[in-house]
Design a protein around this motif. Structure first.
Motif, PDB file in Angstrom:
ATOM      1  N   THR A  71       9.228  -8.252  16.718  1.00 15.21           N
ATOM      2  CA  THR A  71       9.909  -7.010  17.087  1.00 15.21           C
ATOM      3  C   THR A  71      10.345  -6.984  18.547  1.00 15.21           C
ATOM      4  N   GLN A  72       9.951  -7.983  19.320  1.00 10.77           N
ATOM      5  CA  GLN A  72      10.328  -8.060  20.728  1.00 10.77           C
ATOM      6  C   GLN A  72      10.989  -9.400  21.027  1.00 10.77           C
ATOM      7  N   ASP A  73      11.913  -9.382  21.994  1.00 12.31           N
ATOM      8  CA  ASP A  73      12.539 -10.632  22.453  1.00 12.31           C
ATOM      9  C   ASP A  73      11.637 -11.274  23.505  1.00 12.31           C
ATOM     10  N   TYR A  74      10.533 -11.863  23.061  1.00 15.00           N
ATOM     11  CA  TYR A  74       9.521 -12.355  23.996  1.00 15.00           C
ATOM     12  C   TYR A  74       9.791 -13.768  24.487  1.00 15.00           C
ATOM     13  N   MET A  75      10.678 -14.511  23.850  1.00 17.51           N
ATOM     14  CA  MET A  75      10.830 -15.917  24.224  1.00 17.51           C
ATOM     15  C   MET A  75      11.441 -16.138  25.612  1.00 17.51           C
ATOM     16  N   PRO A  76      12.616 -15.576  25.914  1.00 25.51           N
ATOM     17  CA  PRO A  76      13.217 -15.871  27.228  1.00 25.51           C
ATOM     18  C   PRO A  76      12.324 -15.508  28.403  1.00 25.51           C
ATOM     19  N   GLY A  77      11.590 -14.399  28.303  1.00 18.45           N
ATOM     20  CA  GLY A  77      10.733 -13.971  29.398  1.00 18.45           C
ATOM     21  C   GLY A  77       9.519 -14.845  29.607  1.00 18.45           C
ATOM     22  N   HIS A  78       9.254 -15.755  28.659  1.00 17.88           N
ATOM     23  CA  HIS A  78       8.109 -16.655  28.778  1.00 17.88           C
ATOM     24  C   HIS A  78       8.534 -18.123  28.852  1.00 17.88           C
ATOM     25  N   GLY A  79       9.788 -18.357  29.196  1.00 18.65           N
ATOM     26  CA  GLY A  79      10.242 -19.732  29.344  1.00 18.65           C
ATOM     27  C   GLY A  79      10.313 -20.488  28.040  1.00 18.65           C
ATOM     28  N   ILE A  80      10.485 -19.766  26.931  1.00 19.80           N
ATOM     29  CA  ILE A  80      10.636 -20.392  25.618  1.00 19.80           C
ATOM     30  C   ILE A  80      12.108 -20.324  25.251  1.00 19.80           C
ATOM     31  N   VAL A  81      12.694 -21.458  24.914  1.00 12.48           N
ATOM     32  CA  VAL A  81      14.109 -21.505  24.579  1.00 12.48           C
ATOM     33  C   VAL A  81      14.323 -20.883  23.204  1.00 12.48           C
ATOM     34  N   ASP A  82      15.114 -19.833  23.157  1.00 13.51           N
ATOM     35  CA  ASP A  82      15.490 -19.200  21.898  1.00 13.51           C
ATOM     36  C   ASP A  82      16.665 -19.988  21.331  1.00 13.51           C
ATOM     37  N   LEU A  83      16.459 -20.680  20.225  1.00 10.62           N
ATOM     38  CA  LEU A  83      17.470 -21.585  19.690  1.00 10.62           C
ATOM     39  C   LEU A  83      18.697 -20.858  19.156  1.00 10.62           C
ATOM     40  N   ILE A  84      18.581 -19.552  18.936  1.00 12.18           N
ATOM     41  CA  ILE A  84      19.725 -18.786  18.442  1.00 12.18           C
ATOM     42  C   ILE A  84      20.271 -17.857  19.518  1.00 12.18           C
ATOM     43  N   TYR A  91      14.206  -6.977   3.047  1.00 11.61           N
ATOM     44  CA  TYR A  91      13.467  -6.387   1.934  1.00 11.61           C
ATOM     45  C   TYR A  91      13.058  -4.949   2.223  1.00 11.61           C
ATOM     46  N   LYS A  92      13.464  -4.426   3.386  1.00 11.20           N
ATOM     47  CA  LYS A  92      13.166  -3.046   3.768  1.00 11.20           C
ATOM     48  C   LYS A  92      14.195  -2.610   4.800  1.00 11.20           C
ATOM     49  N   PRO A  93      14.341  -1.311   5.034  1.00 15.78           N
ATOM     50  CA  PRO A  93      15.380  -0.837   5.950  1.00 15.78           C
ATOM     51  C   PRO A  93      15.036  -0.929   7.427  1.00 15.78           C
ATOM     52  N   ASP A  94      13.834  -1.356   7.783  1.00 14.05           N
ATOM     53  CA  ASP A  94      13.397  -1.426   9.178  1.00 14.05           C
ATOM     54  C   ASP A  94      14.422  -2.139  10.047  1.00 14.05           C
ATOM     55  N   ARG A  95      14.777  -1.539  11.191  1.00 22.29           N
ATOM     56  CA  ARG A  95      15.766  -2.127  12.084  1.00 22.29           C
ATOM     57  C   ARG A  95      15.139  -2.865  13.265  1.00 22.29           C
ATOM     58  N   HIS A  96      13.819  -2.867  13.360  1.00 25.09           N
ATOM     59  CA  HIS A  96      13.161  -3.562  14.466  1.00 25.09           C
ATOM     60  C   HIS A  96      12.823  -5.004  14.081  1.00 25.09           C
ATOM     61  N   ASP A  97      12.492  -5.227  12.816  1.00 23.61           N
ATOM     62  CA  ASP A  97      12.216  -6.583  12.360  1.00 23.61           C
ATOM     63  C   ASP A  97      13.525  -7.382  12.279  1.00 23.61           C
ATOM     64  N   VAL A  98      13.395  -8.700  12.227  1.00 25.65           N
ATOM     65  CA  VAL A  98      14.565  -9.583  12.161  1.00 25.65           C
ATOM     66  C   VAL A  98      14.842  -9.871  10.685  1.00 25.65           C
ATOM     67  N   LEU A  99      15.763  -9.095  10.120  1.00 23.20           N
ATOM     68  CA  LEU A  99      16.048  -9.137   8.688  1.00 23.20           C
ATOM     69  C   LEU A  99      17.554  -9.194   8.465  1.00 23.20           C
ATOM     70  N   PHE A 100      17.966  -9.980   7.467  1.00 20.32           N
ATOM     71  CA  PHE A 100      19.380 -10.102   7.125  1.00 20.32           C
ATOM     72  C   PHE A 100      19.535 -10.109   5.611  1.00 20.32           C
ATOM     73  N   THR A 101      20.654  -9.597   5.132  1.00 17.07           N
ATOM     74  CA  THR A 101      20.933  -9.666   3.705  1.00 17.07           C
ATOM     75  C   THR A 101      21.365 -11.078   3.335  1.00 17.07           C
ATOM     76  N   GLN A 102      21.315 -11.376   2.042  1.00 16.30           N
ATOM     77  CA  GLN A 102      21.797 -12.678   1.587  1.00 16.30           C
ATOM     78  C   GLN A 102      23.270 -12.857   1.967  1.00 16.30           C
ATOM     79  N   ARG A 103      24.041 -11.781   1.919  1.00 19.48           N
ATOM     80  CA  ARG A 103      25.453 -11.867   2.273  1.00 19.48           C
ATOM     81  C   ARG A 103      25.618 -12.196   3.764  1.00 19.48           C
TER      82      ARG A 103
END
Length: 207
Positions: free
Chosen positions: A66-79, A110-122
């Motif tokens: 639910t948080q963008d924790y990678m850049p702030g910890h020197g972890i390369v976010d591949l996306i 699988y749920k409407p939550d907008r904080h989790d990283v979720l995408f439709t099949q489309r």
């Protein structure tokens, strides 16, 4: 190329004398070229990854990140964009030839939550179908029909399965699901499942 891969849980991570998670012993023992996170971790876990001493840290977000924790910890976010399901990129580590990579984050919505990283099949299809071949797939959620489950939360990504069948990558690394074989094959692709941690050698990736 040797990777220390972590995914979904810290239950197999070593602990220091005070009971705190400590990945440094694994890095000291196995000397990986990079620490790779397949997601579903938090800022607290990212801090452990930083203290591990791994020469490079990189990863993708899982659906529960639910948080963008990678850049702030020197972890390369591949996306590098939570709005983007997948990205074609190149992994370049010292002493090894560059590897083309398909990086995929989150899981099927699988749920409407907008904080989790979720995408439709489309949405996955629009992002993945046009992408070219790659040698290595780094994904939180597996392809449809490969180590996925019947419940909605652990459904595999249909577009990723089409992409894998079309391009036949050499390796596919994933987490997200439960109690799968640590290694299996799909055609010519080595499928590697991680829950907790695993040391993965990508043979034939050296310069």
């Amino acid at each position: 190329m040797r990777l220390l891969v972590v995914a979904d849980s810290a239950h197999t991570w070593p602990e220091d004398p005070d009971g705190r998670y400590d990945l440094a012993p694994l890095v000291d023992r196995h000397r990986p070229d990079a620490l790779l996170s397949l997601g579903d971790y938090s800022t607290a876990h990212a801090e452990v990854m930083v203290r591990s001493g791994a020469p490079v840290r990189l990863g993708v977000y899982g659906n529960h990140c639910t948080q963008d924790y990678m850049p702030g910890h020197g972890i390369v976010d591949l996306i590098a964009d939570r709005r983007l399901p997948a990205r074609h990129t190149t992994l370049t580590l010292a002493g090894h030839r560059p590897l083309t990579v398909l990086a995929v984050q989150g899981c099927v919505r699988y749920k409407p939550d907008r904080h989790d990283v979720l995408f439709t099949q489309r949405e996955y299809a629009a992002a993945i179908d046009p992408l070219p071949a790659a040698e290595l797939v780094i994904t939180h959620c597996p392809p449809a029909g490969i180590n996925d489950d019947q419940d909605a939360a652990h459904e595999g990504i249909a577009a990723l399965r089409r992409w894998v069948d079309r391009h036949q990558p050499r390796w596919l690394l994933h987490g997200h699901t439960y109690d799968k074989p640590p290694s299996s094959r799909h055609g010519i692709t080595d499928v590697i499942y991680v829950h907790g941690h695993a040391v993965v050698d990508l043979h034939g990736s050296s310069a």
